[in-house]
Design an enzyme around this catalytic site. Structure first.
Site, PDB file in Angstrom:
ATOM      1  N   GLU A  29      61.894  96.114  46.239  1.00  0.00           N
ATOM      2  CA  GLU A  29      61.136  94.990  46.797  1.00  0.00           C
ATOM      3  C   GLU A  29      59.846  94.836  46.012  1.00  0.00           C
ATOM      4  OE1 GLU A  29      60.233  95.062  51.004  1.00  0.00           O
ATOM      5  OE2 GLU A  29      62.090  96.173  51.442  1.00  0.00           O
ATOM      6  N   GLU A  50      60.365  83.356  56.278  1.00  0.00           N
ATOM      7  CA  GLU A  50      61.023  83.742  57.529  1.00  0.00           C
ATOM      8  C   GLU A  50      60.051  83.549  58.689  1.00  0.00           C
ATOM      9  OE1 GLU A  50      63.462  87.500  57.041  1.00  0.00           O
ATOM     10  OE2 GLU A  50      62.497  87.411  55.068  1.00  0.00           O
ATOM     11  N   LYS A  70      59.049  86.439  61.558  1.00  0.00           N
ATOM     12  CA  LYS A  70      58.519  87.759  61.245  1.00  0.00           C
ATOM     13  C   LYS A  70      57.197  87.969  61.976  1.00  0.00           C
ATOM     14  CE  LYS A  70      59.143  89.902  57.459  1.00  0.00           C
ATOM     15  NZ  LYS A  70      59.095  90.397  56.064  1.00  0.00           N
ATOM     16  N   GLU A 118      53.014  87.481  56.116  1.00  0.00           N
ATOM     17  CA  GLU A 118      54.328  88.102  56.291  1.00  0.00           C
ATOM     18  C   GLU A 118      55.447  87.067  56.368  1.00  0.00           C
ATOM     19  OE1 GLU A 118      55.367  91.197  56.310  1.00  0.00           O
ATOM     20  OE2 GLU A 118      53.395  92.072  55.978  1.00  0.00           O
TER      21      GLU A 118
END
Length: 487
Positions: A264, A318, A321, A327
């Protein structure tokens, strides 16, 4: 670490490096983390087709073993890595349980789905309890043996780690793993990786080391560099420093030959109040440099000539999250497949473009997206809801009183939104998939017997969109001509 006293002439090298980075972004295969912590994402089949047809992304990593996602990547040729939940690790240390797990999660989809890795947990040493940690390497061994026994020897086993496994990284040549973890867990794991020819996977995020004072160093921007006082090596970005710290820690245990993979790495394009470093431009520049590092062969000061298999975080923004806005904004794409920024990973694009290159309509006429005859009303209602709520389609014309409200049927309204979405996205076939309920036709559906819809408004919409796309491409071509003639 000491700041180098030798100044550098920044501007011309910086400009040249910009063009260099776009070149590598366009030709370097890259991986991506496909998270699903959202309620507005397109179906997995559409995601897989989009990645296959429109991007150079050739490998995907998911955070579970979702069978719908695994099935969606069947036949795409894209390498898929799936994750064992942390809580399942202790049971998988048992060989019989590991064989059953492979039998239920891998074998039904193999070889149509090309599995790359089984990822045993996620950052287990950082987040897991003692039972998970103690059983991590045994579970890795059991799963590897289960794969070998089943004849699936191309699938490797690894486990991604946060850089919390390091006791220190400053200077990188003196870095070491945390005492206790080094001998109890990491040395046996590195031995496993050496024997199975699998990579040691880490998640080195420059983002989490950002401060206003270190912004240039964190974001690959021109700076005089930071010198390792032991080796004399000069570091001009924190990414190289972190990778070399991992390498030094591995080498200290006698495993400097084991490959390192980046599980990641990413940068958010948006953040909350005061998070001024979370911008589209910072995310774009950071990821361009990461892609260059992945495949250029430049390596790092302690690992010259190495390439690094790399998975960017993340595929989509997203919206569910938890935590602050940053984030929820690591994505390369929005849920409607539009790019948040351009890093050259779209097929048939050039530097400075806006992402996907629209496919022109046939010279002989236009194309339309229509519903298949066998599509159910329930499926078409789902298409309407998704396109109106998440796909960016203006659905006011099919609301009561709107120009396209009549005939007031599900199929008629679905035809409007499906075609509107397809036209707005540039005539890409995958944007007419709608979970296999749509198809592209060159025959005007308003002239087909028994077809209930196309209101005349769509003719004007199609013409306007085509004109806008043509003008946009002409402007981009002029910009590119000016840029490359200037240099």
């Amino acid at each position: 670490m000491e700041l180098s006293a030798r100044p550098s002439p920044y501007h011309l090298p910086f400009l040249i490096s910009t063009l260099f980075l776009f070149h590598f972004a366009a030709v370097t295969p890259i991986g991506v983390n496909y998270g699903t912590f959202a309620d507005n994402l397109p179906p997995p089949a559409q995601v897989a087709q989009f990645l296959k047809d429109r991007t150079t992304i050739d490998r995907v990593k998911i955070f579970d073993a979702n069978p719908d996602i695994i099935r969606a990547f069947s036949g795409t040729g894209i390498l898929l890595s799936i994750t064992v939940p942390n809580g399942d690790i202790p049971s998988l240390a048992d060989p019989r349980t590991a064989r059953r797990w492979v039998g239920s999660h891998i074998q039904p989809f193999y070889p149509q789905t090309k599995f790359q890795y089984i990822l045993v947990g996620s950052e287990v040493l950082h987040w897991g309890d003692q039972n998970m940690k103690a059983n991590l390497v045994p579970a890795m061994r059991s799963l590897h043996n289960a794969l070998t026994r089943a004849g699936m020897t191309t699938i490797k086993v690894t486990s991604p780690h946060s850089l919390g496994i390091l006791e220190s990284s400053d200077p990188p040549s003196l870095a070491r793993f945390r005492p206790g973890w080094d001998r109890d867990f990491l040395a046996p794991m590195l031995l496993f990786h050496r024997r199975t020819k699998s990579p040691f996977m880490v998640n080195p995020y420059p983002y989490f080391s950002w401060t206003p004072k270190t912004e240039a160093f964190t974001l690959f921007r021109p700076n005089p560099g930071t010198r390792d006082r032991i080796t004399g090596k000069n570091y001009t970005n924190v990414y190289d420093l972190l990778l070399d710290a991992v390498f030094s820690s591995m080498k200290r245990l006698g495993f400097g030959d084991v490959k390192i993979a980046v599980g990641e790495v990413g940068w958010p394009s948006r953040g909350g109040p005061g998070m001024t470093h979370c911008t589209v431009e910072n995310a774009r520049w950071h990821n361009l440099n990461v892609i260059r590092k992945a495949g250029s062969g430049v390596g790092t000061p302690l690992m010259p000539g190495r390439t690094f298999e790399t998975y960017l975080f993340a595929l989509f923004n997203e919206n569910l999250k938890p935590g602050s806005d940053d984030e929820r904004n690591f994505g390369l794409f929005r849920p409607d497949f539009s790019a948040v920024y351009d890093i050259g990973i779209m097929r048939e694009t050039q530097p400075g473009g806006s992402g996907a290159k629209p496919t022109p309509a046939p010279a002989a006429g236009k194309q339309w997206c229509v519903a298949k005859a066998e599509a159910t009303d329930a499926a078409l209602r789902s298409n309407i809801n998704w396109a109106c709520n998440n796909g960016g389609v203006d659905c006011r014309p099919i609301q009561e009183g709107g120009a396209c409200f009549n005939p007031n049927t599900t199929r008629s309204h679905a035809a409007y939104v499906m075609n509107a979405y397809y036209q707005a996205k540039g005539h890409q076939d995958f944007n007419c998939d709608f979970s296999k309920t749509g198809f592209v036709t060159a025959s005007d559906p308003s002239k087909q017997p028994g077809y209930l819809f196309l209101c005349s408004v769509m003719e004007r919409v199609n013409t306007a969109l085509e004109t806008r796309s043509r003008r946009k491409n002409e402007a981009a071509a002029a910009w590119k001509w000016a840029l490359f003639n200037f240099f």
